[in-house]
Design a protein around this motif. Sequence first.
Motif, PDB file in Angstrom:
ATOM      1  N   TYR A 169       0.857  -1.190   0.000  1.00 43.90           N
ATOM      2  CA  TYR A 169       0.000   0.000   0.000  1.00 43.90           C
ATOM      3  C   TYR A 169       0.892   1.239   0.000  1.00 43.90           C
ATOM      4  CZ  TYR A 169      -4.067  -2.794   1.565  1.00 43.90           C
ATOM      5  OH  TYR A 169      -5.093  -3.689   1.667  1.00 43.90           O
TER       6      TYR A 169
ATOM      7  N   ILE B  63       4.073   0.349   2.381  1.00 40.13           N
ATOM      8  CA  ILE B  63       3.506  -0.514   3.439  1.00 40.13           C
ATOM      9  C   ILE B  63       3.304  -1.913   2.853  1.00 40.13           C
ATOM     10  CG2 ILE B  63       1.582  -0.880   5.038  1.00 40.13           C
ATOM     11  CD1 ILE B  63       1.021   2.172   4.747  1.00 40.13           C
TER      12      ILE B  63
ATOM     13  N   SER C 216      -3.873  -8.316  14.764  1.00 32.00           N
ATOM     14  CA  SER C 216      -4.346  -7.184  13.983  1.00 32.00           C
ATOM     15  C   SER C 216      -3.196  -6.608  13.150  1.00 32.00           C
ATOM     16  CB  SER C 216      -4.881  -6.150  14.968  1.00 32.00           C
ATOM     17  OG  SER C 216      -5.330  -5.057  14.276  1.00 32.00           O
TER      18      SER C 216
ATOM     19  N   GLY D  67      -2.220  -8.760   7.938  1.00 30.05           N
ATOM     20  CA  GLY D  67      -2.436  -8.896   6.493  1.00 30.05           C
ATOM     21  C   GLY D  67      -3.569  -9.839   6.128  1.00 30.05           C
ATOM     22  N   LYS D  68      -4.330 -10.297   7.116  1.00 28.96           N
ATOM     23  CA  LYS D  68      -5.394 -11.276   6.870  1.00 28.96           C
ATOM     24  C   LYS D  68      -6.464 -10.724   5.930  1.00 28.96           C
ATOM     25  CE  LYS D  68      -6.639 -11.314  11.237  1.00 28.96           C
ATOM     26  NZ  LYS D  68      -5.745 -10.312  11.834  1.00 28.96           N
TER      27      LYS D  68
ATOM     28  N   THR E 231      -6.347  -8.167   3.999  1.00 26.56           N
ATOM     29  CA  THR E 231      -5.796  -7.840   2.679  1.00 26.56           C
ATOM     30  C   THR E 231      -5.766  -9.086   1.799  1.00 26.56           C
ATOM     31  OG1 THR E 231      -4.494  -6.048   3.621  1.00 26.56           O
ATOM     32  CG2 THR E 231      -3.767  -6.910   1.504  1.00 26.56           C
TER      33      THR E 231
HETATM   34  P1  ADP Z   1      -5.467  -7.594   9.413  1.00 30.70           P
HETATM   35  O1  ADP Z   1      -6.664  -7.951   8.602  1.00 30.70           O
HETATM   36  O2  ADP Z   1      -4.603  -8.768   9.745  1.00 30.70           O
HETATM   37  O3  ADP Z   1      -5.801  -6.781  10.628  1.00 30.70           O
HETATM   38  P2  ADP Z   1      -4.842  -5.831   7.204  1.00 30.70           P
HETATM   39  O4  ADP Z   1      -4.800  -6.700   6.024  1.00 30.70           O
HETATM   40  O5  ADP Z   1      -6.085  -5.012   7.429  1.00 30.70           O
HETATM   41  O6  ADP Z   1      -4.507  -6.670   8.509  1.00 30.70           O
HETATM   42  O7  ADP Z   1      -3.620  -4.804   7.159  1.00 30.70           O
HETATM   43  C1  ADP Z   1      -2.287  -5.218   6.922  1.00 30.70           C
HETATM   44  C2  ADP Z   1      -1.405  -3.979   6.870  1.00 30.70           C
HETATM   45  O8  ADP Z   1      -1.761  -3.167   5.748  1.00 30.70           O
HETATM   46  C3  ADP Z   1      -1.509  -3.077   8.082  1.00 30.70           C
HETATM   47  O9  ADP Z   1      -0.240  -2.544   8.322  1.00 30.70           O
HETATM   48  C4  ADP Z   1      -2.481  -2.011   7.635  1.00 30.70           C
HETATM   49  O10 ADP Z   1      -2.258  -0.804   8.327  1.00 30.70           O
HETATM   50  C5  ADP Z   1      -2.132  -1.872   6.164  1.00 30.70           C
HETATM   51  N1  ADP Z   1      -3.291  -1.455   5.359  1.00 30.70           N
HETATM   52  C6  ADP Z   1      -4.456  -2.119   5.210  1.00 30.70           C
HETATM   53  N2  ADP Z   1      -5.285  -1.484   4.357  1.00 30.70           N
HETATM   54  C7  ADP Z   1      -4.632  -0.359   3.952  1.00 30.70           C
HETATM   55  C8  ADP Z   1      -4.953   0.735   3.059  1.00 30.70           C
HETATM   56  N3  ADP Z   1      -6.114   0.764   2.403  1.00 30.70           N
HETATM   57  N4  ADP Z   1      -4.012   1.682   2.885  1.00 30.70           N
HETATM   58  C9  ADP Z   1      -2.840   1.635   3.523  1.00 30.70           C
HETATM   59  N5  ADP Z   1      -2.461   0.655   4.374  1.00 30.70           N
HETATM   60  C10 ADP Z   1      -3.342  -0.335   4.589  1.00 30.70           C
END
Ligand code: ADP
Length: 380
Positions: free
Chosen positions: A13, A17, A39, A42-43, A45
Amino acid sequence: MSEVRFKNVRKVYDDDIVAVDDFSLDIEDGEFVTIVGPSGSGKSTLLRMLAGLESISSGEVIIGDTVVNDIPAQNRDVAMVFQNYALYPHMTVRKNMSYGLKLTSDLSNAEVDERVEEAAEMMGIEDQLEKKPASLSGGQQQRVATGRAIVRDPAVFLMDEPLSNLDAKLRAHMRIELQRIQDDLKTTTVYVTHDQEEALTMSDRVVILDQGELQQVGTPGEVFDEPANLFVADFIGSPSMNFFDVEIVGNRLEGKAFSYDISSKVAERVRERSNSNELILGIRPEHVKFADSGSVNAIPATLDVHEPVGDDNYFYLKVNDIEFTMRIMGDHKYDEGDEFTVTFDEDKMHIFDRETGKNVMVDDVEPVPNPETESATQRT
Ligand code: ADP
């Protein structure tokens, strides 16, 4: 029904990121796989890339025989159940359940109605079909959201923390229902949760993620009994595994809390597989047991705090000021402040390399799946 494959999938991202890094996994047709991790691991995502709700930075996502990277969500033949249910408030339950199907299929109204009624019956909401979501309880809304996914008869169910808004009792009940439905329908299911207990109770296989990286894939039994590394050992199981810093000296693990004599076979194995003498000994609370004070590897302990949990007991023990947890079922005769000796069996012990975090006691832990060799290495 369909297989699902992730091949070296990466998601970045905002250019820097890294949410998912080089993730590969084969999910069999009809399998129930749970992706679990803390948390931010990356789940979501991963699931959203599979659903088509998020682009894929590199690698391939494959459903059946088709690389779906560039296929829009509505053409992927997947149905997703979200944590917040995502029901349309102005539509009845019937309409919520039939809407997607009417859009994406050329079934007649009568056929759609039949499917909706079948799914509603399966979910036990056949009496709620003419109501609006606002008049339903959280549990009923969850059933509508699941029913809506069932109606679509997709190749793959995707579930993103679908039970986390329910109270503990209902959650436990819905876990069993979702398993029953998956057993009946045999639809490949990818389920995301941060709750390790949910992952262990529901899944054929559990996928453990940390910071976007795959830590281990295995059956619930495998990841519990043979954690690949410290992260998995700590994350899976409740209460958590006890860890002690130790050094190996001859056939002995020496630590501040206690020393433990190991067999020469284990000592040899540890030397072969660890980078240095610096290790971490891990033992699960349920594998700590009472011992006679004179027995081998007896550890004198003081019961600091006793926490009864129904028929279960958590003993928070102290040994030379180092704390650890013992779990025993049923009646016992001990009070806080009592002193006694405990021990554990060598074959229940985990030994981690302090530098790499790897569990040196595990034989060929499920390797990080490589799509080229997956069928040869995958355990079922
Ligand atoms: P989980 O589902 O395990 O809580 P996520 O998949 O939501 O994790 O997020 C994985 C990483 O990607 C985290 O560091 C989160 O902050 C980042 N992230 C998720 N969505 C976005 C986005 N739309 N833009 C920027 N960073 C993101």
